[in-house]
Design a protein around this motif. Sequence first.
Motif, PDB file in Angstrom:
ATOM      1  N   ARG A  73      55.716  12.325  61.210  1.00 33.81           N
ATOM      2  CA  ARG A  73      56.665  12.704  60.165  1.00 33.81           C
ATOM      3  C   ARG A  73      57.462  11.489  59.729  1.00 33.81           C
ATOM      4  O   ARG A  73      57.667  10.560  60.490  1.00 33.81           O
ATOM      5  N   GLN A  74      57.954  11.535  58.514  1.00 37.27           N
ATOM      6  CA  GLN A  74      58.727  10.417  57.982  1.00 37.27           C
ATOM      7  C   GLN A  74      59.997  10.246  58.806  1.00 37.27           C
ATOM      8  O   GLN A  74      60.805  11.155  58.905  1.00 37.27           O
ATOM      9  N   PRO A  75      60.186   9.058  59.405  1.00 30.71           N
ATOM     10  CA  PRO A  75      61.388   8.835  60.209  1.00 30.71           C
ATOM     11  C   PRO A  75      62.640   8.698  59.338  1.00 30.71           C
ATOM     12  O   PRO A  75      62.551   8.440  58.136  1.00 30.71           O
ATOM     13  N   ALA A  76      63.799   8.830  59.960  1.00 31.42           N
ATOM     14  CA  ALA A  76      65.075   8.773  59.232  1.00 31.42           C
ATOM     15  C   ALA A  76      65.271   7.444  58.521  1.00 31.42           C
ATOM     16  O   ALA A  76      65.878   7.392  57.451  1.00 31.42           O
ATOM     17  N   TRP A  77      64.770   6.341  59.082  1.00 29.62           N
ATOM     18  CA  TRP A  77      64.968   5.023  58.471  1.00 29.62           C
ATOM     19  C   TRP A  77      64.113   4.812  57.228  1.00 29.62           C
ATOM     20  O   TRP A  77      64.316   3.876  56.477  1.00 29.62           O
ATOM     21  N   SER A  78      63.151   5.687  56.980  1.00 32.20           N
ATOM     22  CA  SER A  78      62.265   5.569  55.824  1.00 32.20           C
ATOM     23  C   SER A  78      62.881   6.296  54.630  1.00 32.20           C
ATOM     24  O   SER A  78      63.052   7.506  54.637  1.00 32.20           O
ATOM     25  N   ALA A  79      63.216   5.531  53.572  1.00 30.07           N
ATOM     26  CA  ALA A  79      63.825   6.140  52.387  1.00 30.07           C
ATOM     27  C   ALA A  79      62.787   6.853  51.535  1.00 30.07           C
ATOM     28  O   ALA A  79      63.049   7.914  50.991  1.00 30.07           O
ATOM     29  N   LEU A  80      61.602   6.260  51.399  1.00 28.57           N
ATOM     30  CA  LEU A  80      60.537   6.863  50.598  1.00 28.57           C
ATOM     31  C   LEU A  80      59.199   6.299  51.028  1.00 28.57           C
ATOM     32  O   LEU A  80      59.068   5.095  51.257  1.00 28.57           O
ATOM     33  N   ARG A  81      58.218   7.164  51.148  1.00 28.03           N
ATOM     34  CA  ARG A  81      56.843   6.739  51.391  1.00 28.03           C
ATOM     35  C   ARG A  81      55.935   7.601  50.535  1.00 28.03           C
ATOM     36  O   ARG A  81      56.171   8.797  50.374  1.00 28.03           O
ATOM     37  N   GLU A  82      54.923   6.964  49.975  1.00 30.68           N
ATOM     38  CA  GLU A  82      54.047   7.701  49.062  1.00 30.68           C
ATOM     39  C   GLU A  82      52.688   7.026  48.949  1.00 30.68           C
ATOM     40  O   GLU A  82      52.582   5.799  49.017  1.00 30.68           O
ATOM     41  N   PHE A  83      51.679   7.834  48.769  1.00 30.62           N
ATOM     42  CA  PHE A  83      50.338   7.343  48.478  1.00 30.62           C
ATOM     43  C   PHE A  83      50.134   7.411  46.979  1.00 30.62           C
ATOM     44  O   PHE A  83      49.985   8.490  46.421  1.00 30.62           O
ATOM     45  N   ALA A  84      50.206   6.281  46.322  1.00 35.95           N
ATOM     46  CA  ALA A  84      49.958   6.190  44.886  1.00 35.95           C
ATOM     47  C   ALA A  84      49.755   4.723  44.571  1.00 35.95           C
ATOM     48  O   ALA A  84      50.258   3.848  45.274  1.00 35.95           O
TER      49      ALA A  84
END
Length: 130
Positions: A73-84
Amino acid sequence: QHHPMSEGREMMKAMEKLFLEHKVDIVFNGHVHAYERTHPVKYGEIDRESGIPYVTIGDGGNREQFAIPWKKRQPAWSALREFAYGFGIFEILNSSHAEWKWIRNNDTWNVNPHTLTGDRAIYNRLHKFW
């Protein structure tokens, strides 16, 4: 599956102290499979006062396509992650402010076809906010 953060942990461990000592404002990394921007982090924790934002961008295209899904799962320190697929623009506005934009390609991988701007962050050297 997408490689975990542990893949780059050794590099981060080796470089982070140097980055912090020299007050690096932002770190850009390349990766061919995805886009991710962190909140300002210091030793793995969000730190808006002295942390550094990391931007992983290298999603201009890849014949292997995306390494999906993410392992965790996206951790708290990650603001945004995306496959594009897309590209970034980093504009220095003045001596204390900069703007980062990540623009998605107008293609079938765009998760939000109504907008091409996938991410936007304003950086202020005095207050370290994004």
